[in-house]
Every structure is written in C-alpha cells, then in structure tokens.
Design an enzyme around this catalytic site. Sequence first.
Site, short mmCIF file in Angstrom:
data_model
loop_
_atom_site.label_atom_id
_atom_site.label_comp_id
_atom_site.label_asym_id
_atom_site.label_seq_id
_atom_site.Cartn_x
_atom_site.Cartn_y
_atom_site.Cartn_z
N SER A 556 217.24 14.37 62.00
CA SER A 556 217.91 15.46 62.70
C SER A 556 216.88 16.28 63.47
CB SER A 556 218.70 16.31 61.70
OG SER A 556 219.61 17.14 62.35
N ASP A 642 228.73 10.99 64.36
CA ASP A 642 227.96 12.21 64.13
C ASP A 642 228.33 13.25 65.18
OD1 ASP A 642 226.06 14.14 63.60
OD2 ASP A 642 224.37 12.77 63.58
N HIS A 677 226.82 12.57 60.23
CA HIS A 677 225.44 13.04 60.31
C HIS A 677 224.63 12.68 59.07
CE1 HIS A 677 222.30 15.45 62.12
NE2 HIS A 677 222.17 16.16 61.01
#
Length: 720
Positions: A556, A642, A677
């Site tokens: 991320s 995501d 995610h």
Amino acid sequence: MMESTDQTPAPPVAKRVDTRREFHGDVFVDPYEWLRDKESPEVIAYLEAENAYVDQSTAHLQPLREQIFAEIKARTKETDLSVPTRQGDWWYYSRTFEGKQYRAQCRCPVADPDDWDPPVLDEHTEIPGEQTLLDSNVEADGHDFFALGAALVSLDANLLAYSVDTVGDERYTLRFRDLRSGENYPDEIADISAGVTWAADNRTVYYLTLDDAHRPDKVWRYRLGSGEPSELVYHEADERFWLGAGLTRSEAYVLIASGSSVTSELRYADAADPNAEFTVVLPRREGVEYSVEHAVVGGQDRFLILHNDGAVNFTLAEAPVSDPTQQRTLIEHRDDVRLEGADAFAGHLVISYRRAALPRIQLWPIGSDGNYGDPEEIAFDSDLMSSGLGGNPNWVSPKLRIRAASLVTPLRVYDIDLRTGERTLLREQPVLGDYRPGDYVERRDWAIADDGTRVPVSIVHRADIEFPAPALLYGYGAYEICTDPVFSIARLSLLDRGMVFAIAHVRGGGEMGRLWYEHGKLLEKKNTFSDFVAAARHLVDAGVTRPQQLVALGGSAGGLLMGAVANLAPELFTGILAQVPFVDPLTTILDPSLPLTVTEWDEWGNPLSDSAVYEYMKSYSPYENVETKRYPAILAMTSLNDTRVYYVEPAKWVAALRHANTNGNPVLLKTQMAAGHGGVSGRYRAWEETAFQYSWLLAAADGDRYGGGEEDDLGSGSHG
C-alpha cells in the site's frame, strides 16, 4: 499478446496509447492509462496474461511454495479456541476448525457471576450451553471472497448485528440475528461501511454509508423491525473528513467522530435515547486533533480529552461533560513520549503511550474521593516487547486483559488483578513443533539517515546463522502507523532458512512520536525513502547482509516506498516485492473522484491547487520516474477489486519497468481477480499467498540455493 519459448516465457507487452495530462504547465504523456478501464475485455485479458506469465516464471518454485505452506500449516493449531472474554452473563470466544477457512464466533453462559477467571475450554470437549453466534464458513459458502466487517451483540445479549463483504470492495451488507431463536431478521441494509453500533435500547443501531469516493460521510440510525426507513443523523459535507461511530465503554454515550489527518471533531448523544440529538464536544479547529472517552470520577461525569492543541505529542485533560471547555490537565506534554489513548473503566484509567519506538501501557487507579492514584507501568522483560490492551468490554471488572508479543515471543494474553496486581498468563499463541525462542535473536539497531537522524531498525534471525546472510527489509512509513515488533508463525519459514528479517521504522510512521510522522509526509515525504535506504545500507555496512542477498517488502503506502526505493537505490537490492502498491500517486491524487484523493491531501498535499506539491510529488512518483537502468527483480501484487489502491497503478508501473528494464531481471505482476485491498480471504488461501511471496523472496535473495539459475534470472542489484 504474449510470446513464449520452450525455455523462458516472454512477458506480456502492454500496448502504448498516449494519454496527455497537463497541470501547472507540466505535460505528462502516460502510455498506459488505458489499463484503468476495468470493464474492458482487453484489460482483463492483459491482466490474465500477466498472471499466466507469473505462473510460468515461478513454476520452478512450486516445491518450495508447497513446503512453506506445509510448514505454516504444521506449526499452526488449526482446531483451536481463543481465550474467552466475559461480557455480561456470557463468555465470548472464537473457534477455528481444521480444514475450514474462517472462524466461528461462539459464547457460553457464565456459571458463577462472581467468577471472573475465564474458563479453560478444550476444543475437543463439549462446552455446556455453547451457542454459535456466527459461523463465517457458512456465510462465505458460495463466494470466492468473504470478509466479516462487524459482529456485535446488543447490550442485552439477545441480538447480533453483523456485516459482510463478498466482493472485496469494502461495501458491506448489514444483517441481524435473533440469538434466542438463531433466525435472521428480514431487515438488511446494503452498501454500508463495515462498522455498526448498538444503542442502549437494544433495538436501535447506528451505521455509516459511503459516498462515491468511498468516504464514510453519513451516519444513520435504524430501529430494527420498525418498518421505518433509516434516519440520517449526521452528514459530513467536508470531503477531507471521514466519519466513525461507537459506544463508550460506560454505555452512556454514542460518539460520532469526524476527522481528517490533521483535524478532528466529536459529537455525543445519550445512548439510552433512540431519538437523541448529538452535541459537539469541542468545535473543530484546523490542525487540532482530539479524542474523547467517558469517565466517572468522584461520582461526576467527565470527558477525558486527548488533544494536541499546543502539544505536538498530545496531552491528556479531563473536563465536565456539561462543559468540555473547562479542562484540567492530567498528563503534560513530553517531547519523548507520544500519548496515544486513554481508556476509562469504573475504577481506573489505562493510558496507552509510546516511548523509544515501542507501545506501552500504564494503569491509573481512580479513588472514591475523585483523585487518581499513582500510575503503574505494566512492564515486560524483553526490550522489543510490544504490549497493549486486549478485549476489555466491561465498564466494571476486577480484571484487566492485556496482550504482549515480540519478534521471538508468540502473542501472550494476560489478566491483571486490579486489586492485587497479580498477572496471570492465560495463553501463549501455540506454535506446534519444536519452536524454541532461545534459538532466535532479536535486537534493535539504529541506522543513520542522510540528515543525521537515527532510524530504529528491529532485527530477528536464528542464533546460529553465518553473516553476511540473506535478508528481508520491511517498511511502511505513512499515516503515523507504527510497525511494532510482533511474532509471526509464517516468518519462521524464512528465519529457519537462514534469512534475517528486519523492520525499518522510517519517518512517516509514528514509532518515534508525532514529529516522526510530520517529517515523513507532505513536502518531507522523501525522508521516508531515504530512511529506508539508510536502513538497507546499515545492514550491509554492519555485515548482516550484502546487496546481492537483500530483498525488500512493503504494501500500500509501503508499496509507494518500494517503488521509490527501486528508483532511488536499485543497486542495494536484489529483489523488491510490492503489495497493492501506491506507485502512481500523482495521477490518483489529482483526481478528486477517487478514494485516495481529497481525504488524502493532508497526507500528501494538494497538487491540484499547489504547484510546489505537484512538482514534489512528481519528483518521487515511482511510475513517472522509471528510467532506463538496471532494476532489481520486482514482483508487484494487486487485487482487481481493491478500492484503496486501484489495480491500475501496479499494472502501469510494471509495464513501464518492463519497457525500460535493461538487464533482463524479471518484472512480474500478479493480480488477484477476486480480492480486495487486504488480498485473498480465508486462512488457507492467505497461507498459500504467503508461501508464494516467501518462495519468491527466498529465491531472489539466494537464487543458487532455491533453483534461481543464473544470477540475472532473479536479479542482482549489486552488479551494476
């Protein structure tokens, strides 16, 4: 789209279709923006071709993957129970079952109301009066992806509210179950945020919905079984702010929190009144953050207010609920201590804080006269032990539940007797097999950044390895999130193969206090990247590893770190694994309709209105700074659904790297086609994904040992 030979598969080649982007007089021609069209059959075909290339390129690692998966499975107690937590007249716990992907939430009745010692439950013995509240295996049946958001029992213990996501886009469906009959209500509410809050009437719930940019922006109140539509309680119109809602531990108030990265505002209402109006605790002021906890001190209702008004590392005050402006300071600001939380119970407070890059907790007794007793720090032997509160739902309880772990100490759960101070170990995370903590070494090193800043680095390895050794350096460095040393069963598969694992606690995180975060964001974001490079150089200079044995991992915002480091110091690493990486930040932050935009401007800056921010972000954007040079081997992993970091970012990045790469090191893109995610769902699927990642990292760091073949097949950043 993809050529291949019998020996080495050829990677997919993404077509180049120029898309012009112009801001502040700067023109960027993006050849891969066409990959953003998720509905395009051509895009899906390209992603599937990339997945096929990954499968072909890593086929030789299949035996290693299977071995690592088997090790994780063999070390894990698959059929197990968590330590029961008392709430009211029930003990609550979760079960796992061998062969099943998900947990079941269970409870059993309290036999003796005066007994607060949790029962010792045997996973193979029938538990009298046991109820299964929710079995996620049943809920997940028929779905490729499943995530449980909330699972919250009403205050009278009769009803369960739970939310599920079966796509991976973090839009949940809220359902209700009568725990007396086991039947679900017909009431369902779709497209909500994960959380839910029960009011004290045991019929009313508060929940949040999301706007088009995936921002929780509205709080609703719904009365179960009423047949009436939900009532809008509060709408946050400022697009920089996210909402949250919850119930105080005292069950006296419902709180609505509205916050950006730098500013917050809270509202409260009587939890017993299903029609209550909300009142602002303290009106928002730009740059001032605060949180609120309800306490009863000397028979008087108080708000504990943790704030940073004139106190960069926060200070704690108390004030009457009737007038929160009349504050009395309880804990003064300190430069070396970051206050993180204040939890109130009927007879004590628990203060959570951070010192020397580690989380700590402190107990404050509340006297009957309304005064606080002497604080008592809850200490542990290990210098790298991370500690914090466990499940403590009760306002009145003679015990305090805490958790602690380190890089070599499996998670421990303790109860502390608040009268005697006695600490009882209830459970240590089981590690099956012959695991012995004494076989491993954990320590804290300090790297020196380019500007002289000392950067903490947490390190763990087997005690018997020889140096230099293969090493994995992990980093994140954003949102003031702290990467604390904790134990991992899966990580043993790396350590037992002679790999060193290290965490670079870089600026942008919060390990060293608020300023550690402030100096790793906005126009100081590059400190995050240079700190990570400094940590890598420290490992090399200290003889721990060599560049041709060093791999890096981040996800991320940590994936942004990976992309930036790949451009900044490719010669230091032989391989880089970037999970759901935020590698095209400028394109994203320039689009206010996307989730990672308006609410993120406090973190990254606003390049739409500020040309200096635009120029600064452009200077470090991994995608826009790919060059024709020697890169290490790179594996990017993403998820099609995501909503936080769109799959298109790593897809574009990989295409650009492959176009520019001059040394033949493989650049791989693996897309989970049914995930969000957090990656795939289900513990066995998660172990398979971990085994895939670990096998790739091991082969990149030690290709000769793990069938990597020629050096260039897996990359070697040390030979530029």
